[in-house]
Each structure stands twice: as C-alpha cells, then as structure tokens.
Design a protein around this motif. Sequence first.
Motif, PDB file in Angstrom:
ATOM      1  N   ILE A  76       0.839  -1.204   0.000  1.00 53.50           N
ATOM      2  CA  ILE A  76       0.000   0.000   0.000  1.00 53.50           C
ATOM      3  C   ILE A  76       0.870   1.248   0.000  1.00 53.50           C
ATOM      4  CG2 ILE A  76      -0.223   0.260   2.519  1.00 53.50           C
ATOM      5  CD1 ILE A  76      -2.994   0.727  -0.110  1.00 53.50           C
ATOM      6  N   GLY A  77       2.079   1.173   0.579  1.00 54.02           N
ATOM      7  CA  GLY A  77       2.995   2.301   0.495  1.00 54.02           C
ATOM      8  C   GLY A  77       3.431   2.578  -0.930  1.00 54.02           C
ATOM      9  N   SER A  78       3.689   1.525  -1.707  1.00 52.12           N
ATOM     10  CA  SER A  78       4.029   1.706  -3.116  1.00 52.12           C
ATOM     11  C   SER A  78       2.876   2.359  -3.877  1.00 52.12           C
ATOM     12  CB  SER A  78       4.366   0.354  -3.748  1.00 52.12           C
ATOM     13  OG  SER A  78       5.451  -0.252  -3.095  1.00 52.12           O
ATOM     14  N   THR A  79       1.655   1.979  -3.541  1.00 46.72           N
ATOM     15  CA  THR A  79       0.495   2.577  -4.194  1.00 46.72           C
ATOM     16  C   THR A  79       0.369   4.056  -3.848  1.00 46.72           C
ATOM     17  OG1 THR A  79      -0.635   0.441  -4.087  1.00 46.72           O
ATOM     18  CG2 THR A  79      -2.005   2.386  -4.473  1.00 46.72           C
ATOM     19  N   VAL A  80       0.534   4.373  -2.571  1.00 44.51           N
ATOM     20  CA  VAL A  80       0.449   5.776  -2.152  1.00 44.51           C
ATOM     21  C   VAL A  80       1.540   6.604  -2.816  1.00 44.51           C
ATOM     22  CG1 VAL A  80       0.667   7.330  -0.171  1.00 44.51           C
ATOM     23  CG2 VAL A  80      -0.679   5.246   0.031  1.00 44.51           C
ATOM     24  N   GLY A  81       2.754   6.066  -2.864  1.00 47.78           N
ATOM     25  CA  GLY A  81       3.833   6.798  -3.504  1.00 47.78           C
ATOM     26  C   GLY A  81       3.589   7.037  -4.983  1.00 47.78           C
ATOM     27  N   GLN A 176       5.933   1.022   5.206  1.00 47.79           N
ATOM     28  CA  GLN A 176       5.167   1.833   4.260  1.00 47.79           C
ATOM     29  C   GLN A 176       5.949   3.076   3.860  1.00 47.79           C
ATOM     30  OE1 GLN A 176       1.064   2.112   5.178  1.00 47.79           O
ATOM     31  NE2 GLN A 176       0.644   3.737   3.719  1.00 47.79           N
ATOM     32  N   PHE A 177       6.591   3.737   4.823  1.00 52.20           N
ATOM     33  CA  PHE A 177       7.434   4.886   4.484  1.00 52.20           C
ATOM     34  C   PHE A 177       8.559   4.480   3.534  1.00 52.20           C
ATOM     35  CE2 PHE A 177       6.424   7.335   8.655  1.00 52.20           C
ATOM     36  CZ  PHE A 177       5.239   7.779   8.080  1.00 52.20           C
ATOM     37  N   LEU A 178       9.161   3.326   3.778  1.00 51.75           N
ATOM     38  CA  LEU A 178      10.239   2.851   2.908  1.00 51.75           C
ATOM     39  C   LEU A 178       9.739   2.643   1.484  1.00 51.75           C
ATOM     40  CD1 LEU A 178      13.105   1.737   2.449  1.00 51.75           C
ATOM     41  CD2 LEU A 178      12.252  -0.503   3.219  1.00 51.75           C
ATOM     42  N   TYR A 181       9.269   6.013  -0.204  1.00 49.96           N
ATOM     43  CA  TYR A 181      10.563   6.589  -0.583  1.00 49.96           C
ATOM     44  C   TYR A 181      11.116   5.917  -1.835  1.00 49.96           C
ATOM     45  CZ  TYR A 181      15.571   7.551  -0.423  1.00 49.96           C
ATOM     46  OH  TYR A 181      16.852   7.903  -0.752  1.00 49.96           O
ATOM     47  N   LEU A 182      11.096   4.606  -1.858  1.00 48.86           N
ATOM     48  CA  LEU A 182      11.630   3.887  -3.010  1.00 48.86           C
ATOM     49  C   LEU A 182      10.838   4.199  -4.283  1.00 48.86           C
ATOM     50  CD1 LEU A 182      12.356   0.384  -1.408  1.00 48.86           C
ATOM     51  CD2 LEU A 182      14.003   2.174  -1.978  1.00 48.86           C
ATOM     52  N   GLN A 187      12.410   4.948  -7.824  1.00 44.73           N
ATOM     53  CA  GLN A 187      11.803   4.422  -9.045  1.00 44.73           C
ATOM     54  C   GLN A 187      11.405   5.530 -10.019  1.00 44.73           C
ATOM     55  OE1 GLN A 187       8.253   2.154  -8.381  1.00 44.73           O
ATOM     56  NE2 GLN A 187       7.961   1.673 -10.538  1.00 44.73           N
ATOM     57  N   ILE A 188      10.572   6.465  -9.559  1.00 43.05           N
ATOM     58  CA  ILE A 188      10.115   7.545 -10.443  1.00 43.05           C
ATOM     59  C   ILE A 188      11.186   8.612 -10.559  1.00 43.05           C
ATOM     60  CG2 ILE A 188       8.336   9.303 -10.781  1.00 43.05           C
ATOM     61  CD1 ILE A 188       6.405   7.455  -9.302  1.00 43.05           C
TER      62      ILE A 188
END
Length: 278
Positions: A76-81, A176-178, A181-182, A187-188
């Motif tokens: 879910i952290g990847s989705t939020v990011g 999730q923070f990690l 950040y990634l 990535q982006i």
Amino acid sequence: MPALTQGEPSVAGRAAEGWLGPVRRTVDGAGEFAVFVLAVLQGSRGTWRSSAEVLRQAGIYITGSALVIWGMQFVIGSTVGTEAAYILRGYGAQSYSGVFTAWATIRVTAPLMFGYILAAKVGCGLVAEIGSMRINDEIDGMKTMGVDPMRYLIATRVVAALLAFPFIYAIGIGFQFLAEYLTIVVQIGEISSGAWSSVHWQYQNPRDLICSIVIAMVFALTIVLVGLFYGYRATGGPAGVGAATARSMVVNLVLVHVLGALFAMLFWGFTPNAPVGG
C-alpha cells in the motif's frame, strides 16, 4: 377480502415485522456482545496466572501475522507513492509529494490496511480456532476441570494482542514509508531524497503517530473481541463455524470503516495540523 383470525397479524404488521426483524437482531447481537466484553474484562483480572499462555499467544500473533502485515503495508505504500507522484505531476507540484505520503499513511492507509489484514488473518483465525473448540466440547471440558475458559482462552488472547500489535503496527508504518521513498525517489525519481524527506517529515509530528497507533489498537482490540465472540458462541458443527467466520469478517470490515472515520474526525477533523498559512 378474507377476515383476519384472532391473533393473526395484519399486512401492515407483517411488513413492520419484516423491517424491524433485522434491527431487532442487530440490537440483540450488540447486547450479547456487550455482555461478552464485560465477561472478558472480568476474566482478565486473573490473566497474570496464565502469563505463559499470554506470551505464547503473543508469539503466535507475531510469527503468524507480522510478515503478512508488513508485506501489505509495503504494497500500500508503493500505491500511495505512485499516486502522490503522478497526481501532483499534473499540477507541477511533485516536490509536495511528501504531504501526500505523510497524511495518507498516518491517517488513512496504514490503519485501514492494518485493520483489513487483522480482520482476514487474525479475526477469522480466532473464530475458526475457538469455534472448533466449542463444537468439539473442549470448552465445556475445561469447565468440568475447573479451568475458566473466559480467562484462559479469551482474556489471554486479548492481552496478547495488546502486547504484540503496537510494535507490529509501528514497524509496518516504517515499511510503508520505505516503500513510498523507493517509489517516489528511486523508481520515479522526479524529486531528490532531501526534497521528499523535508516535506514528508514536516507534515507530521509525534502526536500524529500516537493517534495513528491508538486507532490501530482500537481496530486490533475490536477485531480480536469480535472474532472471539463469534467463535465462543459458534454452533451447528463445522458449517456453523464457517458461517460464524463469514459473519465476523463482515462485522469487522464494517467496524473498521466506521471506527476509522470517527477517530479520524476526532483526532484531525477540526485541527488538521497543516503547517501552512500565517
């Protein structure tokens, strides 16, 4: 039109009964759950005598659920990011993606994902475990041996949840923070690590983290109690345990959203804690 016999309800009465039936069952269920919670509180006074069982159950929670929770928090952290980077790109405000990640993680996505996984993994597991003991007469066997099942089976699992889940949730926020950040920086890669970090940490404080942990612990306590309630009252053999598991899942998902909305409004609805303006 045929006349009604004595004692037979009218059409309007049958319609009212049809509408009031679910309401009555809901109110009755809420009352039974309240009585169950009071019995758990009463049984928890002697939980220290079963401290080994408390630690064993806490270990089961950690080994059986921690990796699943952390993995889903990372997802879910990847989705939020991703949403933070691409939504703000349309406004030319990529440097403020840290606002998105800070607020969404602490206040919404981390508690909700935690509640979802607990409802599916822990809540349903407790219904199946305790329900199987109920239909196999193991709980009645404990009573005949002088062991209080409300203390040894129920209260120990509640106390173990209060011991284990705060640390699991706090570490899950770190995952999730990690992931955010990634996703945003590595990535982006539209903003630097310093640009994201400065905004991300500026828009949260220790109070927000404490409030988030409180919400997650309310979720955990509610889900565990609901699972234990349906398992302890399971009837009808294996089919009855399956039906109780399904009902507990539905009840827990509804309660997660209702309680989440109430506590988010209570903690941040009137004081959003936004460091903007004068």
